[in-house]
Design a protein around this motif. Structure first.
Motif, mmCIF file in Angstrom:
data_model
loop_
_atom_site.group_PDB
_atom_site.id
_atom_site.type_symbol
_atom_site.label_atom_id
_atom_site.label_comp_id
_atom_site.label_asym_id
_atom_site.label_seq_id
_atom_site.Cartn_x
_atom_site.Cartn_y
_atom_site.Cartn_z
ATOM 1 N N ILE A 1 0.842 -1.201 0.000
ATOM 2 C CA ILE A 1 0.000 0.000 0.000
ATOM 3 C C ILE A 1 0.876 1.250 0.000
ATOM 4 C CG2 ILE A 1 -1.631 1.340 1.385
ATOM 5 C CD1 ILE A 1 -2.869 -1.334 2.274
ATOM 6 N N ALA A 2 1.936 1.243 0.807
ATOM 7 C CA ALA A 2 2.852 2.384 0.847
ATOM 8 C C ALA A 2 3.537 2.595 -0.499
ATOM 9 C CB ALA A 2 3.902 2.177 1.940
ATOM 10 N N LEU A 3 3.715 1.512 -1.260
ATOM 11 C CA LEU A 3 4.329 1.601 -2.594
ATOM 12 C C LEU A 3 3.288 1.871 -3.679
ATOM 13 C CD1 LEU A 3 6.773 -1.430 -2.248
ATOM 14 C CD2 LEU A 3 7.433 0.986 -2.389
ATOM 15 N N ASN A 4 2.048 2.132 -3.269
ATOM 16 C CA ASN A 4 0.943 2.416 -4.194
ATOM 17 C C ASN A 4 0.654 1.227 -5.113
ATOM 18 O OD1 ASN A 4 -1.133 4.107 -5.071
ATOM 19 N ND2 ASN A 4 0.088 4.884 -6.802
ATOM 20 N N LYS A 5 0.773 0.033 -4.570
ATOM 21 C CA LYS A 5 0.442 -1.192 -5.305
ATOM 22 C C LYS A 5 -0.750 -1.846 -4.604
ATOM 23 C CE LYS A 5 5.086 -2.005 -7.130
ATOM 24 N NZ LYS A 5 4.670 -1.792 -8.540
ATOM 25 N N LYS A 6 -1.899 -1.204 -4.746
ATOM 26 C CA LYS A 6 -3.066 -1.631 -3.986
ATOM 27 C C LYS A 6 -3.643 -2.950 -4.501
ATOM 28 C CE LYS A 6 -4.364 3.000 -2.444
ATOM 29 N NZ LYS A 6 -5.440 4.025 -2.378
ATOM 30 N N THR B 1 -8.247 0.455 3.216
ATOM 31 C CA THR B 1 -7.269 1.400 2.682
ATOM 32 C C THR B 1 -6.940 1.090 1.215
ATOM 33 O OG1 THR B 1 -6.285 1.663 4.861
ATOM 34 C CG2 THR B 1 -4.974 2.379 2.990
ATOM 35 N N ALA B 2 -6.866 -0.187 0.864
ATOM 36 C CA ALA B 2 -6.514 -0.598 -0.496
ATOM 37 C C ALA B 2 -7.725 -0.707 -1.414
ATOM 38 C CB ALA B 2 -5.763 -1.937 -0.449
ATOM 39 N N ASN B 3 -8.920 -0.424 -0.886
ATOM 40 C CA ASN B 3 -10.163 -0.506 -1.675
ATOM 41 C C ASN B 3 -10.371 -1.910 -2.241
ATOM 42 O OD1 ASN B 3 -10.664 2.309 -1.296
ATOM 43 N ND2 ASN B 3 -9.268 2.762 -2.984
ATOM 44 N N CYS B 4 -10.117 -2.922 -1.404
ATOM 45 C CA CYS B 4 -10.290 -4.303 -1.862
ATOM 46 C C CYS B 4 -11.775 -4.617 -1.981
ATOM 47 C CB CYS B 4 -9.630 -5.265 -0.886
ATOM 48 S SG CYS B 4 -7.854 -4.998 -0.667
ATOM 49 N N LYS B 5 -12.108 -5.398 -2.994
ATOM 50 C CA LYS B 5 -13.511 -5.776 -3.187
ATOM 51 C C LYS B 5 -13.877 -6.955 -2.286
ATOM 52 C CE LYS B 5 -13.532 -4.227 -7.988
ATOM 53 N NZ LYS B 5 -13.739 -4.618 -9.398
#
Length: 296
Positions: free
Chosen positions: A255-260, A292-296
């Motif tokens: 998440i910190a690396l913007n790899k959601k 936070t990662a908008n996981c479905k």
């Protein structure tokens, strides 16, 4: 050197032609072979100029030369064939010399490339926390730039943290790293935790040490290094006590690396592989990262 080889390859055909000419008494064949050999000699001169530009005429005479005296006509067919064989021998000798020179040059170039590659790969060293001083890399003027002086307060703080001596070296090594991390001496904690895991890979605390190493990288603002350490802990020791935690903190690093998307995949694997931990002590953390990662 492909162009050189493509020019030299007809020599083998010339040698075959000479053998056929020697077996036939017809003078027309001698004339044909002679023209083919002359053509090969012209091509060899071109190769010599390409491979040895500005070189001597050791193997062939220059293309432009004074008119030689008219040679006497060969008295027999056998003398003409002998002349052709001698000329082909010269071509083959020149080919061997040029090929040897090309191979030597290629070997020298490879040696230079290897030396250049070795010179451009500088050894990597770490100095966690700058506890010790030393000389830095040269600045191009023949002098070295000294490293910044260690912070006396930090040195004293790190020195105040003592490694326990319980008789269990694996346990003591991990606890010392934990204490450094807890005191927020992250670089020192990283070095100690890495050492603890390497020195005691079969100890139950190895899973704890590698997991806490990833967390120390995260707390130090290094999510890429954290992701590597955490993934390795899960991959190398999936039955370790902190393998589920490593997957959770791996999702945090992603998440910190913007790899959601990858973070959501990691959380799904965590729930699939470790259902008990996912539904128990890690449930709240998983729900937070999913949101936070908008996981479905």
């Amino acid at each position: 050197m492909k162009p050189v080889l493509s020019l030299l390859s007809p020599i083998m055909f010339a040698a075959l032609s000479v053998s056929l000419a020697a077996a036939s008494p017809a003078s027309a064949q001698d004339s044909s072979v002679g023209k083919r050999v002359e053509k090969l000699e012209d091509e060899m001169r071109a190769v010599q100029r390409k491979v040895f530009p500005g070189g001597s005429s050791r193997y062939f005479e220059p293309d432009i030369a004074p008119e030689p005296a008219a040679p006497a006509a060969p008295s027999t067919t056998s003398s003409a064939v002998s002349d052709l064989i001698a000329r082909v021998d010269t071509l083959e000798s020149s080919l061997a010399t040029i090929t040897g020179q090309v191979e030597q040059n290629n070997h020298r170039i490879k040696q230079l490339e290897d030396k250049l590659a070795a010179a451009t790969i500088a050894p990597v060293s770490t100095n966690p926390g700058g506890v010790t001083g030393g000389s830095g890399a040269g600045n191009g003027t023949g002098t070295s730039t000294p490293s910044p002086a260690p912070d006396p307060e930090r040195v004293n703080g790190v020195s105040s943290i003592i490694m326990p001596v319980s008789g269990d070296q694996g346990e003591d090594a991990y606890i010392y790293g934990y204490r450094l991390w807890e005191a927020k001496y992250y670089p020192e904690a990283q070095a100690q935790l890495k050492k603890a895991a390497e020195d005691h890979p079969k100890h139950r605390r190895a899973s704890f040490a590698k997991n806490l190493l990833g967390r120390a990288y995260l707390d130090d603002g290094k999510p890429a290094l954290a992701a590597i350490a955490l993934y390795e802990n899960y991959q190398e020791n999936p039955s370790g006590e902190r393998a589920p935690d490593s997957l959770y903190y791996l999702s945090t690093a992603l998440i910190a690396l913007n790899k959601k998307t990858e973070a959501c995949q990691t959380l799904a694997e965590l729930q699939d592989v470790y259902p008990d931990a996912s539904a128990g002590r890690l449930s709240a953390n998983i729900a937070r990262n999913k949101k936070t990662a908008n996981c479905k």
